[in-house]
Scaffold this active site. Sequence first.
Site, PDB file in Angstrom:
ATOM      1  CG  HIS A  18      -1.132  10.618  -8.167  1.00 55.42           C
ATOM      2  ND1 HIS A  18      -1.267  11.243  -6.942  1.00 55.42           N
ATOM      3  CD2 HIS A  18      -2.146   9.727  -8.261  1.00 55.42           C
ATOM      4  CE1 HIS A  18      -2.325  10.734  -6.330  1.00 55.42           C
ATOM      5  NE2 HIS A  18      -2.872   9.818  -7.106  1.00 55.42           N
ATOM      6  CG  ASP A  31      -7.555   7.415  -6.714  1.00 57.10           C
ATOM      7  OD1 ASP A  31      -6.418   7.016  -6.400  1.00 57.10           O
ATOM      8  OD2 ASP A  31      -7.908   8.594  -6.594  1.00 57.10           O
TER       9      ASP A  31
HETATM   10  C1  1DF Z   1      -7.125  10.725  -1.890  1.00 56.97           C
HETATM   11  C2  1DF Z   1      -7.373  10.642  -3.258  1.00 56.97           C
HETATM   12  C3  1DF Z   1      -5.824  10.492  -1.411  1.00 56.97           C
HETATM   13  C4  1DF Z   1      -6.346  10.360  -4.121  1.00 56.97           C
HETATM   14  C5  1DF Z   1      -4.814  10.172  -2.309  1.00 56.97           C
HETATM   15  O1  1DF Z   1      -3.529   9.972  -1.899  1.00 56.97           O
HETATM   16  C6  1DF Z   1      -5.075  10.056  -3.666  1.00 56.97           C
HETATM   17  C7  1DF Z   1      -8.198  11.055  -0.970  1.00 56.97           C
HETATM   18  C8  1DF Z   1      -3.148  10.284  -0.591  1.00 56.97           C
HETATM   19  O2  1DF Z   1      -9.351  10.666  -1.220  1.00 56.97           O
HETATM   20  O3  1DF Z   1      -7.923  11.718   0.027  1.00 56.97           O
HETATM   21  O4  1DF Z   1      -4.123   9.645  -4.504  1.00 56.97           O
HETATM   22  N1  1DF Z   1      -6.650  10.437  -5.502  1.00 56.97           N
HETATM   23  O5  1DF Z   1      -5.806  10.207  -6.378  1.00 56.97           O
HETATM   24  O6  1DF Z   1      -7.760  10.892  -5.842  1.00 56.97           O
HETATM   25 MN    MN Z   2      -4.706   8.656  -6.786  1.00 57.14          MN
END
Ligand code: 1DF
Ligand code: MN
Length: 347
Positions: free
Chosen positions: A184, A310
């Site tokens: 991730h 997500d």
């Molecule tokens: C965000 C996106 C934050 C994802 C995440 O974890 C995350 C974001 C703090 O939108 O700031 O896992 N993502 O996987 O796209």
């Molecule tokens: Mn994510």
Amino acid sequence: MIDAATRGYQRIATEEAWAPTEILQRYVRLLDEGTHHDPGFQSLWGFFGKSTTQRARDLYERLQDLDARRIADMDAAGIDRAILSLTCPGVQLFDPATATDLAAASNDQLADAIRRHPTRFAGLAAIAPHAPEAAAKEIERGVNRLGLKGVIVNSHTQGTYLDDEKFYPIFEACQALDVPLYLHPNTPSPQMAQPFIPRCLDAAIYGFAVETGLHALRLIVAGVFDRFPRLKLVLGHCGEGLPYWLYRIDFMHAGIVANDRSPGARPLKKKPSDYLRENVWYTTSGMPWEPAITFVQHVIGQDRLMYAMDYPYQYVPEEVAMCDRLPLSPHVKRMFFQENAERLFKL
Ligand code: 1DF
Ligand code: MN
């Protein structure tokens, strides 16, 4: 809501975040104390941990819920089942001993929630990569004792990457148990973060993909998949950009190896793109976009791309409908939403 039987497929969402209260409180404490100097962490959790905006406070609450609220959100969006994983950066910013303990506690809580809601949830085991032997043991415990279906690592761990041989016990455990490792995103490592930060490009908008695509490529060119040929890796966000680069990565890598340009880029048994097609699975997570989805299916394979929302970061129920409308045959849509995930995670 139309039920899964009428629809013809279950919707399984494969990159869905959660966090124990204790870990979120530790993030906030680190920010308050000013003792943690990863600029990406400060940027990301400075927002989600400290901002008084509606979005930040709402996400902070939703991340912690493993019961009614999350299930109501899944029902409202038409998600039948969520594969839950500890949110980024997980435990990877703590010291190895603390991180090992927090990962185990987090996995116990996740397993409890899955026992409460066995048809709605499945989960991935969190680990402390910087304690590799303990991490390997936790993978075994997570899979064999807790029933977890794979492993989550949030890209770099304090600026280190998993291609270093000291991390190999983690790959050995994943391969031996035949469970996938979900790589991730994290914000760019401290070495890489500076130019991203002033324009707020460090997180999901772009920095996540740069950091995580780089990490996956490091594993490939280091020969990790020659050493662990049955290792299964998962990338979110339609592959963090890598599927688009397949031709050029192969072309340039062949030249680098042929000219012996670096001791860190040794010959591989296969082309880099072969590993991206044979050892890597992909999820959409926040990329419910037809051109990207059909491109990955075309250059990688329809049997390797899985749906992900997500949640809670991109809780946009309309995006589920966008994916329902993808121009795919009923058979391929069922693979995309349901069967590829069932097979990979052994649900
Ligand atoms: C965000 C996106 C934050 C994802 C995440 O974890 C995350 C974001 C703090 O939108 O700031 O896992 N993502 O996987 O796209
Ligand atoms: Mn994510």
